[in-house]
Design a protein around this motif. Structure first.
Motif, PDB file in Angstrom:
ATOM      1  N   UNK A 107       0.803  -1.223   0.000  1.00  0.00           N
ATOM      2  CA  UNK A 107       0.000   0.000   0.000  1.00  0.00           C
ATOM      3  C   UNK A 107       0.831   1.266   0.000  1.00  0.00           C
ATOM      4  N   UNK A 108       2.127   1.129   0.233  1.00  0.00           N
ATOM      5  CA  UNK A 108       2.974   2.305   0.369  1.00  0.00           C
ATOM      6  C   UNK A 108       3.050   2.806   1.804  1.00  0.00           C
ATOM      7  N   UNK A 109       2.303   2.161   2.714  1.00  0.00           N
ATOM      8  CA  UNK A 109       2.314   2.529   4.130  1.00  0.00           C
ATOM      9  C   UNK A 109       2.898   1.358   4.914  1.00  0.00           C
ATOM     10  N   UNK A 110       4.028   1.564   5.552  1.00  0.00           N
ATOM     11  CA  UNK A 110       4.708   0.481   6.248  1.00  0.00           C
ATOM     12  C   UNK A 110       4.025   0.150   7.561  1.00  0.00           C
ATOM     13  N   UNK A 111       4.371  -1.004   8.097  1.00  0.00           N
ATOM     14  CA  UNK A 111       3.853  -1.386   9.413  1.00  0.00           C
ATOM     15  C   UNK A 111       4.301  -0.386  10.475  1.00  0.00           C
ATOM     16  N   UNK A 112       5.521   0.127  10.340  1.00  0.00           N
ATOM     17  CA  UNK A 112       6.022   1.117  11.292  1.00  0.00           C
ATOM     18  C   UNK A 112       5.202   2.399  11.220  1.00  0.00           C
ATOM     19  N   UNK A 113       4.845   2.809  10.012  1.00  0.00           N
ATOM     20  CA  UNK A 113       4.012   4.008   9.857  1.00  0.00           C
ATOM     21  C   UNK A 113       2.624   3.779  10.450  1.00  0.00           C
ATOM     22  N   UNK A 114       2.115   2.563  10.283  1.00  0.00           N
ATOM     23  CA  UNK A 114       0.824   2.228  10.870  1.00  0.00           C
ATOM     24  C   UNK A 114       0.842   2.327  12.381  1.00  0.00           C
ATOM     25  N   UNK A 115       1.954   1.942  12.982  1.00  0.00           N
ATOM     26  CA  UNK A 115       2.078   2.077  14.434  1.00  0.00           C
ATOM     27  C   UNK A 115       2.218   3.538  14.846  1.00  0.00           C
ATOM     28  N   UNK A 116       2.996   4.291  14.064  1.00  0.00           N
ATOM     29  CA  UNK A 116       3.246   5.689  14.439  1.00  0.00           C
ATOM     30  C   UNK A 116       1.966   6.514  14.457  1.00  0.00           C
ATOM     31  N   UNK A 117       1.081   6.300  13.485  1.00  0.00           N
ATOM     32  CA  UNK A 117      -0.116   7.135  13.428  1.00  0.00           C
ATOM     33  C   UNK A 117      -0.978   6.946  14.675  1.00  0.00           C
ATOM     34  N   UNK A 118      -0.969   5.740  15.227  1.00  0.00           N
ATOM     35  CA  UNK A 118      -1.735   5.459  16.446  1.00  0.00           C
ATOM     36  C   UNK A 118      -0.965   5.907  17.683  1.00  0.00           C
ATOM     37  N   UNK A 119       0.304   5.545  17.775  1.00  0.00           N
ATOM     38  CA  UNK A 119       1.082   5.889  18.957  1.00  0.00           C
ATOM     39  C   UNK A 119       1.198   7.401  19.130  1.00  0.00           C
ATOM     40  N   UNK A 120       1.384   8.131  18.034  1.00  0.00           N
ATOM     41  CA  UNK A 120       1.527   9.578  18.142  1.00  0.00           C
ATOM     42  C   UNK A 120       0.221  10.228  18.584  1.00  0.00           C
ATOM     43  N   UNK A 121      -0.905   9.703  18.104  1.00  0.00           N
ATOM     44  CA  UNK A 121      -2.199  10.230  18.550  1.00  0.00           C
ATOM     45  C   UNK A 121      -2.390   9.940  20.041  1.00  0.00           C
ATOM     46  N   UNK A 122      -2.074   8.721  20.458  1.00  0.00           N
ATOM     47  CA  UNK A 122      -2.225   8.363  21.872  1.00  0.00           C
ATOM     48  C   UNK A 122      -1.276   9.132  22.772  1.00  0.00           C
ATOM     49  N   UNK A 123      -0.135   9.559  22.235  1.00  0.00           N
ATOM     50  CA  UNK A 123       0.852  10.282  23.024  1.00  0.00           C
ATOM     51  C   UNK A 123       0.540  11.771  23.127  1.00  0.00           C
ATOM     52  N   UNK A 124      -0.444  12.234  22.387  1.00  0.00           N
ATOM     53  CA  UNK A 124      -0.835  13.645  22.444  1.00  0.00           C
ATOM     54  C   UNK A 124      -1.411  13.924  23.825  1.00  0.00           C
ATOM     55  N   UNK A 125      -0.787  14.815  24.579  1.00  0.00           N
ATOM     56  CA  UNK A 125      -1.107  14.975  26.001  1.00  0.00           C
ATOM     57  C   UNK A 125      -2.194  16.000  26.278  1.00  0.00           C
ATOM     58  N   UNK A 126      -2.746  16.606  25.243  1.00  0.00           N
ATOM     59  CA  UNK A 126      -3.804  17.600  25.425  1.00  0.00           C
ATOM     60  C   UNK A 126      -5.142  16.967  25.059  1.00  0.00           C
ATOM     61  N   UNK A 127      -6.242  17.485  25.605  1.00  0.00           N
ATOM     62  CA  UNK A 127      -7.546  16.905  25.275  1.00  0.00           C
ATOM     63  C   UNK A 127      -7.799  16.930  23.764  1.00  0.00           C
ATOM     64  N   UNK A 128      -8.329  15.840  23.255  1.00  0.00           N
ATOM     65  CA  UNK A 128      -8.582  15.703  21.815  1.00  0.00           C
ATOM     66  C   UNK A 128     -10.021  15.272  21.596  1.00  0.00           C
ATOM     67  N   UNK A 129     -10.755  16.065  20.841  1.00  0.00           N
ATOM     68  CA  UNK A 129     -12.168  15.830  20.577  1.00  0.00           C
ATOM     69  C   UNK A 129     -12.332  15.404  19.119  1.00  0.00           C
ATOM     70  N   UNK A 130     -13.056  14.333  18.882  1.00  0.00           N
ATOM     71  CA  UNK A 130     -13.411  13.944  17.519  1.00  0.00           C
ATOM     72  C   UNK A 130     -14.748  14.558  17.169  1.00  0.00           C
TER      73      UNK A 130
END
Length: 206
Positions: free
Chosen positions: A82-105
């Motif tokens: 797909x052009x998206x590596x397994x590492x990139x797949x992890x980063x998109x989730x880990x970086x969102x979870x590591x965001x320390x400020x309130x996040x509203x969807x």
């Protein structure tokens, strides 16, 4: 911060992150995926941001991966993926979870696959009453990865999550609220206003 596929607006301590590929229902191809990986670190380091809102441009929140882009890439190189590596797949989730400020969807429309995962991982989830939420990876023979199975299990419970994942089900906003996936269901025209009201309350917090 310079982005091609995200629109970032910061005002009164609130950053609004809008996924901006409405022509493909905000589906993520590799460049858009890379931007979603890094935006959370950059907003996290920005002292002008106290709260963030994640939403989508147009009629959808996010349809997951950009399937047409994947098909085009595979037609050129069947072994290229797909052009998206397994590492990139992890980063998109880990970086969102590591965001320390309130996040509203602010889920303004359908949230499918990775789009559902990104929305449901936010701290507070406001969803349009016309939206559908689901992870249909199984329908094309794939495991619901990118954190999907984990977040559905955490929010809806193991039995419900297994049923949804094994059947590739999509659920209405009202059903998502009933099983505990989302916080609030409002009219489509009220999604951003409701998210903004919540963000303003959070900005005033300690």
């Amino acid at each position: 911060m310079s982005y091609e596929h995200l629109v970032i607006h910061i005002e009164d301590g609130i950053a609004t992150v809008t996924m901006n590929r409405p022509e493909v229902l905000n589906g993520l191809h590799p460049p858009a995926h890379a931007e979603m990986e890094r935006v959370w670190d950059e907003l996290g380091e920005n002292d002008d941001v106290r709260v963030a809102i994640l939403t989508g441009a147009g009629r959808a929140f996010n349809a997951g991966g950009d399937l047409k882009d994947m098909q085009d890439r595979l037609s050129v190189d069947p072994a290229g993926g797909s052009g998206i590596s397994a590492a990139a797949g992890r980063r998109i989730i880990y970086n969102l979870l590591s965001f320390e400020k309130p996040l509203i969807a602010a889920i303004n429309g359908h949230a499918i696959g990775l789009g559902a995962t990104l929305g449901l991982l936010c701290d507070v989830v406001v969803v349009s009453d016309k939206a559908m939420i689901g992870d249909p990876h199984i329908n094309i023979g794939l495991v619901p990865g990118d954190g999907g199975l984990a977040v559905w299990t955490m929010l809806a419970g193991p039995n419900r999550a297994k049923e949804f994942m094994m059947l590739g089900s999509t659920v209405s906003a009202d059903e998502a609220f009933r099983v505990g996936l989302v916080n609030r269901v409002v009219g489509r025209d009220d999604v951003m206003a409701t998210a903004r009201q919540l963000a303003e309350r959070l900005v005033q917090g300690p």
